[in-house]
Motif scaffolding. Structure first.
Motif, PDB file in Angstrom:
ATOM      1  N   PHE A  78      -1.127  -5.154  -1.346  1.00  0.00           N
ATOM      2  CA  PHE A  78      -2.506  -5.603  -1.529  1.00  0.00           C
ATOM      3  C   PHE A  78      -3.526  -4.487  -1.364  1.00  0.00           C
ATOM      4  CE2 PHE A  78      -0.269  -9.544  -0.215  1.00  0.00           C
ATOM      5  CZ  PHE A  78      -0.328 -10.145  -1.463  1.00  0.00           C
ATOM      6  N   ALA A  79      -3.073  -3.284  -1.062  1.00  0.00           N
ATOM      7  CA  ALA A  79      -3.949  -2.114  -1.074  1.00  0.00           C
ATOM      8  C   ALA A  79      -3.960  -1.633  -2.519  1.00  0.00           C
ATOM      9  CB  ALA A  79      -3.428  -1.047  -0.124  1.00  0.00           C
ATOM     10  N   ASN A  80      -4.726  -2.310  -3.346  1.00  0.00           N
ATOM     11  CA  ASN A  80      -4.653  -2.127  -4.785  1.00  0.00           C
ATOM     12  C   ASN A  80      -6.044  -1.841  -5.349  1.00  0.00           C
ATOM     13  OD1 ASN A  80      -4.465  -2.647  -7.626  1.00  0.00           O
ATOM     14  ND2 ASN A  80      -2.544  -3.715  -7.226  1.00  0.00           N
ATOM     15  N   PRO A  81      -6.337  -0.578  -5.636  1.00  0.00           N
ATOM     16  CA  PRO A  81      -7.667  -0.227  -6.139  1.00  0.00           C
ATOM     17  C   PRO A  81      -8.017  -0.913  -7.463  1.00  0.00           C
ATOM     18  CG  PRO A  81      -6.358   1.756  -5.735  1.00  0.00           C
ATOM     19  CD  PRO A  81      -5.482   0.580  -5.480  1.00  0.00           C
ATOM     20  N   HIS A  82      -7.016  -1.136  -8.310  1.00  0.00           N
ATOM     21  CA  HIS A  82      -7.292  -1.771  -9.597  1.00  0.00           C
ATOM     22  C   HIS A  82      -7.785  -3.211  -9.418  1.00  0.00           C
ATOM     23  CE1 HIS A  82      -7.149  -2.408 -13.864  1.00  0.00           C
ATOM     24  NE2 HIS A  82      -6.341  -3.430 -13.711  1.00  0.00           N
ATOM     25  N   VAL A  83      -7.146  -3.962  -8.548  1.00  0.00           N
ATOM     26  CA  VAL A  83      -7.571  -5.347  -8.297  1.00  0.00           C
ATOM     27  C   VAL A  83      -8.971  -5.364  -7.678  1.00  0.00           C
ATOM     28  CG1 VAL A  83      -7.099  -7.447  -6.983  1.00  0.00           C
ATOM     29  CG2 VAL A  83      -5.232  -6.238  -8.080  1.00  0.00           C
ATOM     30  N   VAL A  84      -9.233  -4.442  -6.757  1.00  0.00           N
ATOM     31  CA  VAL A  84     -10.556  -4.384  -6.128  1.00  0.00           C
ATOM     32  C   VAL A  84     -11.629  -4.073  -7.177  1.00  0.00           C
ATOM     33  CG1 VAL A  84     -11.971  -3.129  -4.467  1.00  0.00           C
ATOM     34  CG2 VAL A  84      -9.647  -3.788  -3.864  1.00  0.00           C
ATOM     35  N   GLN A  85     -11.339  -3.144  -8.083  1.00  0.00           N
ATOM     36  CA  GLN A  85     -12.295  -2.827  -9.146  1.00  0.00           C
ATOM     37  C   GLN A  85     -12.512  -4.024 -10.065  1.00  0.00           C
ATOM     38  OE1 GLN A  85     -10.586   0.708 -10.849  1.00  0.00           O
ATOM     39  NE2 GLN A  85     -11.752   2.049  -9.486  1.00  0.00           N
ATOM     40  N   VAL A 106      -8.179  -5.338   3.947  1.00  0.00           N
ATOM     41  CA  VAL A 106      -7.308  -4.167   3.848  1.00  0.00           C
ATOM     42  C   VAL A 106      -8.206  -2.929   3.916  1.00  0.00           C
ATOM     43  CG1 VAL A 106      -5.612  -2.955   2.423  1.00  0.00           C
ATOM     44  CG2 VAL A 106      -5.668  -5.467   2.439  1.00  0.00           C
ATOM     45  N   PRO A 107      -8.043  -2.078   4.936  1.00  0.00           N
ATOM     46  CA  PRO A 107      -8.962  -0.937   5.127  1.00  0.00           C
ATOM     47  C   PRO A 107      -9.138  -0.032   3.913  1.00  0.00           C
ATOM     48  CG  PRO A 107      -7.577  -1.215   7.055  1.00  0.00           C
ATOM     49  CD  PRO A 107      -7.062  -2.159   6.007  1.00  0.00           C
ATOM     50  N   SER A 108      -8.076   0.273   3.185  1.00  0.00           N
ATOM     51  CA  SER A 108      -8.219   1.164   2.028  1.00  0.00           C
ATOM     52  C   SER A 108      -9.027   0.500   0.904  1.00  0.00           C
ATOM     53  CB  SER A 108      -6.857   1.615   1.512  1.00  0.00           C
ATOM     54  OG  SER A 108      -6.113   0.510   1.063  1.00  0.00           O
TER      55      SER A 108
END
Length: 105
Positions: free
Chosen positions: A60-67, A94-96
């Motif tokens: 779940f540390a997923n930059p694509h989903v966050v974007q 998730v911190p990242s």
């Protein structure tokens, strides 16, 4: 429909769950976002222990989903804002992901 999505997510692997969420964030499939987001939250945010598991999972540390979530919050109609904000809240645990969200704002 939410019940079916919930049952699928409960049995799916973490990468499959992330892929399913990405699919739900596609503007073409936005009408399914409420059921997908509700089921996703029910699986991953139903208790303190489930939140702890979510925050400790590398999947779940997923930059694509966050974007995708940040773009959805900006571009989707107000009717879809509630599920998008709920998912942003969950992914901000998730911190990242948090640092990516701060950069997007």
């Amino acid at each position: 429909e939410q019940r079916q999505v919930y049952e699928f997510l409960k049995q799916a692997s973490l990468p499959e769950q992330v892929s399913f969420l990405k699919f739900g964030l596609d503007p073409v499939h936005a009408r399914d976002l409420l059921a997908s987001a509700s089921a996703f939250l029910k699986v991953h945010a139903h208790s303190y222990a489930s939140l702890r598991r979510f925050t400790s999972s590398v999947s779940f540390a997923n930059p694509h989903v966050v974007q995708l979530l940040c773009c959805a919050a900006e571009e989707y109609h107000v009717a879809y804002l509630s599920p998008v904000l709920a998912l942003l809240w969950l992914f901000s645990k998730v911190p990242s992901n948090r640092s990516i969200m701060i950069k997007k704002v």
